[in-house]
Design a protein around this motif. Structure first.
Motif: not given
Lengths: 274, 349
Positions: B313, B301, B316-317
């Motif tokens: 969200e 991320g 973070r990926r």
């Protein structure tokens, strides 16, 4: 924690003359008839460029140097006249935070050792009590959890953490006056506010007086309430910090302000982004 | 001293950029330690005559990138991937002798500690003599008088007196020594000069004067300047364009004026909040909470996500790519989505 009244620090008509490096009979007047007072709990900023005499004043106030004339008094006692026990007691009450946090810690000593020594030396604490105090101080300066930081060696810390350890060590012997000589100039700008906030908080919570030495007028604005502007050893302007910076009277103060990297002054914006 | 007109040594396809870096990765690989990805996937271009700033906190890879651009990486640092072209020449492929030739008119670097790297037991003139003679064309080694004349002229350009030639480094102040280092960088009339924290060790008044001199020289001589510093305030004062680095990547690249009024990346916005006008009615200084990530680990991320106030969200990926945004580039999911939404509403209206 301080149970005793903090006396004012008075600097009166201080002069320091050094023989010139060139060895000819030239003399350099590093500090030229400087007088000021730090009232109990006040934060006074000493600002000026290199060579303005601000660090020489710090050395004289900490009794590392003797003045050529004039004197520094703390609690009615002349600092330069202090000997042995008096001088030792003075060093307990007046502590220093240095500019270069990397050079201020012994690389072979752990954080715990660095912070517990002043407590043992000046307050005659047992090792056990001093260790407890280390953890309390690390909490105060924001190195939490303290158990994680206490066993570390300096090279395992970041610059900001170094400076927090130096501040914790300065607090270890329960001082009344903290002298901070450019404490944020070697740190990342992103950490500046945090260290300055810490100094301001210590001052309010522990009733410390603060002598803050810098060439950075922005940090002086944040942490001090009175400003003394020095140029070539002489005081050129004094007054409440906000007033001096908003309405500088002396050309040198204006020059210092103009030299400060200040993107917002050029943009015409009132202050930083929200 | 007007070798600026030296034609670029072009190989392969014609390039309009003076400096072009593509997919640059620099890794520190100590013999018995963890690999550290100091610079990750950096794409950048510098144009002839441009003044560009490179800012970020300590340890974000900005000096390492400056070293990579000037062919100065030494083990354990290594150019792991990517290409760096200066005037069309791929500098990674050069051997020591060719690199030395490139330094003749190609590029120079001024270091933070460069002012302390002057030889303490030799006069300034001797140091200039070394540079001017070592890089002279065959058969054109300058004699002492010509070295003195050239070096004297260079010193005057950085606003020092010619007398400085006869002095030793310890007789000069920090600001004067840094000016000598700048004069040395100018001595071979490079097309690009990297200034790595040139004023960090100086006080504000001296810093302002040295930066002003750099700016004047850059304008007069037309070299490309890359100013590396942690001080965004200095960069915004003097540069045309600002690149912001975080955890080894460039996360924002914008014209300096645009960046000041509208930072794209939350990290840039946080850095800007660390500055304020000391003469304002109310002064509030911000900080960037937390610490930069450990570069010995591969990050999932966005590397700024743990410290970001606007984290989502997705951040973070998936690592955001550095993509064109407004007048520049930014690597942020949140601002990219915002800008896309803005454009959509504008289009609808």
């Amino acid at each position: 924690m301080p149970t005793h009244e903090i006396p004012p620090l008075e600097v009166s008509d201080l002069v320091k003359v050094y023989a010139s490096r060139r060895g000819r009979k030239q003399l350099v007047t590093a500090v030229d008839h400087v007088s000021f007072t730090i009232s109990p709990g006040a934060a006074v900023g000493l600002v000026g460029a290199s060579g303005s005499g601000k660090s020489t004043i710090a050395k004289i106030v900490t009794a590392a140097e003797r003045p050529s004339s004039g004197h520094v008094t703390f609690g009615g006692q002349k600092v330069e006249a202090l000997r042995r026990r008096g001088r030792r007691d003075y060093h307990r009450r007046v502590q220093m935070v240095f500019q270069d946090p990397y050079a201020a810690l012994n690389p072979l000593h752990t954080v715990e050792y660095a912070v517990m020594r002043p407590a043992q030396n000046f307050l005659s604490m047992s090792a056990h009590a001093a260790r407890d105090r280390v953890h309390e101080l690390l909490d105060i300066v924001g190195l939490t959890p303290s158990a994680q930081y206490a066993p570390k060696l300096p090279h395992q810390l970041s610059g900001g953490q170094h400076q927090r350890v130096v501040i914790a060590r300065a607090l270890a012997c329960d001082p009344q006056l903290l002298i901070a000589d450019e404490p944020v100039s070697m740190l990342d700008v992103s950490l500046r506010a945090d260290i300055l906030d810490l100094l301001a908080r210590l001052r309010h919570e522990r009733g410390l007086s603060l002598l803050y030495i810098t060439h950075d007028l922005l940090s002086a604005r944040v942490v001090t309430d009175e400003l003394i502007v020095l140029n070539k050893g002489q005081v050129v302007e004094t007054g409440p910090t906000k007033q001096v910076l908003r309405h500088p009277r002396h050309a040198y103060t204006k020059e210092l302000l103009a030299a400060l990297p200040n993107p917002f002054a050029h943009a015409g914006a009132a202050s930083g982004p929200t | 001293m007007s070798q600026l007109a030296t034609p670029p040594v072009t190989t392969g396809a014609a390039k309009s950029h003076l400096v072009e870096a593509r997919g640059v990765d620099v890794v520190y690989q100590p013999r018995d330690g963890q690999r550290i990805w100091a610079v990750r996937n950096v794409d950048l271009t510098l144009e002839q005559g441009e003044f560009v700033g490179l800012v970020g906190e300590s340890g974000c890879g900005k000096s390492t990138l400056g070293y990579a651009l000037t062919g100065m990486l030494r083990p354990p640092a290594r150019l792991e991937a990517g290409q760096i072209r200066i005037g069309g020449t791929d500098i990674a492929g050069l051997d020591a002798e060719d690199l030395r030739r490139q330094r003749r008119h190609g590029f120079a670097i001024v270091l933070q500690s460069g002012m302390n790297a002057l030889n303490p037991v030799r006069t300034i003139e001797k140091d200039f003599s070394d540079i001017l003679r070592a890089h002279a064309e065959r058969g054109q080694r300058p004699d002492a008088a010509s070295v003195r004349a050239q070096a004297g002229e260079l010193l005057e350009r950085v606003k020092l007196d010619r007398d400085v030639l006869g002095r030793y480094p310890h007789e000069l102040s920090g600001g004067m020594r840094q000016r000598v280092a700048i004069a040395m960088a100018l001595s071979l009339a490079p097309r690009m000069i990297v200034f790595d924290e040139p004023t960090t060790a100086l006080d504000v008044i001296v810093q302002a004067a040295v930066i002003e001199t750099i700016k004047e020289l850059q304008r007069e001589q037309g070299f490309t300047a890359l100013l590396i510093t942690h001080d965004l305030g200095v960069v915004l004062d003097v540069t045309d364009r600002t690149m912001v680095m975080y955890a080894g990547r460039i996360v924002e690249d914008q014209p300096s004026r645009a960046l000041l009024s509208g930072p794209h990346h939350p990290y840039t916005a946080a850095l800007l909040s660390c500055y304020a006008d000391p003469t304002a009615e109310v002064v509030h200084l911000g900080s960037v909470p937390g610490t930069p990530p450990d570069l010995s680990e591969r990050l999932a991320g966005c590397s700024f996500a743990p410290r970001c106030s606007r984290v989502e969200e997705l951040c973070r990926r998936v690592e955001p790519e550095l993509t064109p945004l407004g007048p520049g580039r930014a690597a942020c999911h949140v601002t990219a989505a915002e800008r896309a939404a803005e454009l959509a509403t504008k289009g609808a209206a």
